[in-house]
Enzyme design. Structure first.
Site, mmCIF file in Angstrom:
data_model
loop_
_atom_site.group_PDB
_atom_site.id
_atom_site.type_symbol
_atom_site.label_atom_id
_atom_site.label_comp_id
_atom_site.label_asym_id
_atom_site.label_seq_id
_atom_site.Cartn_x
_atom_site.Cartn_y
_atom_site.Cartn_z
ATOM 1 N N TYR A 208 0.794 1.940 -13.068
ATOM 2 C CA TYR A 208 -0.284 1.966 -11.925
ATOM 3 C C TYR A 208 -0.082 2.544 -10.524
ATOM 4 O O TYR A 208 1.136 2.292 -10.156
ATOM 5 C CB TYR A 208 -0.498 0.347 -11.683
ATOM 6 C CG TYR A 208 -1.659 0.178 -10.720
ATOM 7 C CD1 TYR A 208 -1.311 -0.409 -9.496
ATOM 8 C CD2 TYR A 208 -3.042 0.386 -10.855
ATOM 9 C CE1 TYR A 208 -2.443 -0.611 -8.576
ATOM 10 C CE2 TYR A 208 -4.253 0.308 -9.939
ATOM 11 C CZ TYR A 208 -3.573 -0.356 -8.784
ATOM 12 O OH TYR A 208 -4.771 -0.226 -7.805
ATOM 13 N N ASP B 185 6.477 7.561 -8.056
ATOM 14 C CA ASP B 185 5.861 6.729 -7.261
ATOM 15 C C ASP B 185 6.722 5.694 -6.951
ATOM 16 O O ASP B 185 6.760 4.585 -7.860
ATOM 17 C CB ASP B 185 4.389 6.302 -8.139
ATOM 18 C CG ASP B 185 3.452 5.371 -7.490
ATOM 19 O OD1 ASP B 185 2.382 4.809 -7.853
ATOM 20 O OD2 ASP B 185 4.102 4.720 -6.288
ATOM 21 N N LYS C 203 3.795 -0.467 0.715
ATOM 22 C CA LYS C 203 4.300 -1.593 0.900
ATOM 23 C C LYS C 203 5.333 -1.782 1.879
ATOM 24 O O LYS C 203 4.984 -2.006 3.242
ATOM 25 C CB LYS C 203 4.569 -2.053 -0.580
ATOM 26 C CG LYS C 203 3.614 -2.046 -1.725
ATOM 27 C CD LYS C 203 4.260 -2.401 -2.797
ATOM 28 C CE LYS C 203 3.228 -2.352 -3.954
ATOM 29 N NZ LYS C 203 2.089 -3.470 -4.056
HETATM 30 P P1 KE4 Z 1 -2.103 0.242 -2.798
HETATM 31 O O1 KE4 Z 1 -3.407 1.166 -2.793
HETATM 32 O O2 KE4 Z 1 -2.647 -1.309 -3.090
HETATM 33 O O3 KE4 Z 1 -1.357 -0.178 -1.466
HETATM 34 O O4 KE4 Z 1 -0.854 0.795 -3.730
HETATM 35 C C1 KE4 Z 1 -1.345 0.972 -4.877
HETATM 36 C C2 KE4 Z 1 -0.121 1.267 -5.802
HETATM 37 C C3 KE4 Z 1 0.499 2.428 -6.267
HETATM 38 N N1 KE4 Z 1 1.805 2.608 -6.884
HETATM 39 C C4 KE4 Z 1 2.116 1.366 -7.378
HETATM 40 C C5 KE4 Z 1 3.557 1.644 -8.079
HETATM 41 C C6 KE4 Z 1 1.712 0.007 -7.198
HETATM 42 O O5 KE4 Z 1 2.586 -1.032 -7.553
HETATM 43 C C7 KE4 Z 1 0.529 0.032 -6.187
HETATM 44 C C8 KE4 Z 1 -0.130 -1.237 -6.007
HETATM 45 N N2 KE4 Z 1 0.462 -2.573 -6.564
HETATM 46 C C9 KE4 Z 1 -0.513 -3.615 -6.990
HETATM 47 C C10 KE4 Z 1 0.631 -4.680 -7.381
HETATM 48 N N3 KE4 Z 1 1.153 -4.378 -8.594
HETATM 49 C C11 KE4 Z 1 -0.921 -4.113 -5.575
HETATM 50 C C12 KE4 Z 1 -1.720 -5.569 -5.569
HETATM 51 C C13 KE4 Z 1 -3.161 -5.340 -5.788
HETATM 52 O O6 KE4 Z 1 -3.821 -4.275 -5.987
HETATM 53 O O7 KE4 Z 1 -3.697 -5.996 -4.868
#
Ligand code: KE4
Length: 442
Positions: A152, A247, A275
């Site tokens: 993701y 990523d 994060k």
């Molecule tokens: P954000 O747009 O949520 O800051 O990041 C997206 C993203 C991109 N790449 C990786 C590897 C990620 O894990 C994420 C976001 N992770 C999720 C949890 N698996 C965020 C939680 C949520 O969507 O509320």
């Protein structure tokens, strides 16, 4: 402590708050992962947090293993981060003009992640991956992008794809609102599948702008790349002039100060971060080879912009966090606590006879309810998610707040203690036995 001795926590106020929130926001949340859809029941509403502990609005306390889905590696309200924010807020909250704090955060990222020569700060991991993909296409002049099932990268239209017909491997939209036109340039392969990667490049190499992957997957639960897969990614992209995009939004500064790439010996062309680099405030970042990054406006012609990018409060929290991670690295402590947890969960799960697999990289851990090794989405998708849901709630009722989905990683923080880990293991022993008994019927 058996369940009937549990002081079954009242969550009335969370129930009422959720009912109200659902009238105001889709699903009552601002990100679907929080809605407890994968485990059922009502999400708890948080009142405050301190160290490794969350307090909900009903006054219940929980050991926090979500840590805001990764950012809170130092625990909640670390004094140095709070102080940095108080100092920053006294000077203003947003200027829309350059500040030295942005240069400090950029410098800290460049110094920590060796493959990053230049970096651009944005506001989320999604913005980082979306921008990196656009840059890869702009730099190479090519359209196709490879991603992997179970990885993701945020809600980027071109990455909201499911595998199309096996032959084509061209992505089909996985969400309404995403057009076929957007996903037709996305090729989706299985993680760790070297032959498929080789075959795809053999037939379409000249069209491929880049490959984006999680160097340690957190988003199908924790999955490691094989050595062969890492080697293939590095060599094949280089041979075909495609960009390798690591990523590290989740793994960056989490599994090592230099990111997963420093553990795997990978040198990507671009890296995305999020994060932890914001220390709990909204920061994303993408960076890498200077000759690639200089294609970004205003130096180059690839457009990307953002009103709050490099925001003074966010950069203050990010700088304070990376300063602590550099000056007083928590990684040995995280390794000790996380391996203690892994050993305890392994023993607890073994004693139940339930089929399971346990995966850990650093302080990222997943207990899979699965009877086969989990190295890709094909295997991960076979998990017994109903069993995971029962495990989740049994742990919640014992004051342990785990990720509300089988397909997430739990995070140990530097604020957790050995006693916290022991309490977690004790709760897991009781809960897993309950799950096993409850599963006796299937
Ligand atoms: P954000 O747009 O949520 O800051 O990041 C997206 C993203 C991109 N790449 C990786 C590897 C990620 O894990 C994420 C976001 N992770 C999720 C949890 N698996 C965020 C939680 C949520 O969507 O509320």
């Amino acid at each position: 402590m058996t369940k009937d001795q549990l002081i079954s926590p009242s969550r009335d106020r969370s129930q009422a708050a959720f009912a109200r929130a659902q009238q105001l926001m889709p699903g009552g949340v601002n990100s679907p992962a929080r809605a407890f859809g994968a485990v059922g029941g009502t999400p708890i509403f948080i009142d405050r947090a301190e160290g490794a502990t969350l307090f909900d609005i009903d006054g219940n306390r929980y050991l926090d293993y979500i840590g805001s889905w990764g950012p809170m590696i130092l625990g909640h309200r670390h004094p140095a981060i709070v102080a940095a924010l108080e100092k920053a807020i006294a000077r203003g909250t947003s200027f829309g003009a350059p500040t030295e704090a942005e240069s400090e955060l950029a410098e800290r990222i460049i110094d920590a992640v060796t493959s990053v020569e230049k970096v651009r700060l944005v506001n989320s991991g999604t913005e980082a991956t979306m921008s990196a993909i656009r840059l890869a296409r702009g730099f190479t002049g090519r359209d196709k992008l490879i991603k992997f099932a179970g990885n993701y990268h945020g809600h980027v239209d071109s990455l909201l794809v499911s595998a199309g017909s096996a032959a084509a491997t061209l992505g089909v939209p996985s969400s309404p609102g995403v057009t076929q036109g957007t996903t037709q340039d996305t090729i989706i392969l299985e993680y760790n599948d070297v032959p498929a990667l080789e075959a795809t490049f053999a037939s379409r190499g000249a069209e491929i702008a880049g490959v984006i992957f999680e160097p340690v997957v957190g988003n199908m639960g924790v999955v490691r790349p094989s050595e062969e897969f890492c080697d293939a990614l590095q060599q094949i992209t280089s041979k075909h002039g495609a960009l390798l995009i690591c990523d590290e939004v989740m793994s960056g500064f989490r599994v090592a100060f230099g990111g997963a790439q420093s553990l795997l010996g990978i040198k990507p062309d671009l890296t995305t971060l999020g994060k932890i680099v914001g220390g709990g405030l909204p920061v994303g970042a993408y960076g890498g080879r200077a000759d690639v990054m200089d294609h970004i406006l205003p130096v180059g012609e690839v457009f990307q912009a953002g009103t709050l990018s490099g925001n003074p409060l966010a950069t203050a929290a990010g700088c304070a966090t990376l300063k602590i991670l550099q000056d007083d690295p928590p990684y040995e402590k995280l390794e000790a606590l996380s391996s203690q947890l892994e050993a305890g969960l392994q023993k607890a799960a073994e004693s139940t006879g339930l089929p399971f697999r346990l995966a850990r990289v650093g302080s990222m851990v997943t207990l899979f309810f699965n009877d086969s090794d989990v190295n890709d989405w094909n295997a991960a998708s076979q998990c017994n998610t109903a069993r995971y849901a029962r495990y989740f709630w049994g742990m919640m009722d014992r004051g342990i707040y785990l990720p509300c989905s089988q397909y997430e990683a739990l995070f140990v923080s530097a604020a957790h203690t050995e006693e916290d880990i022991e309490r977690t293991i004790d709760a897991a022993k009781e809960t897993l036995n309950e799950v096993a008994l409850g599963s006796a019927g299937g």
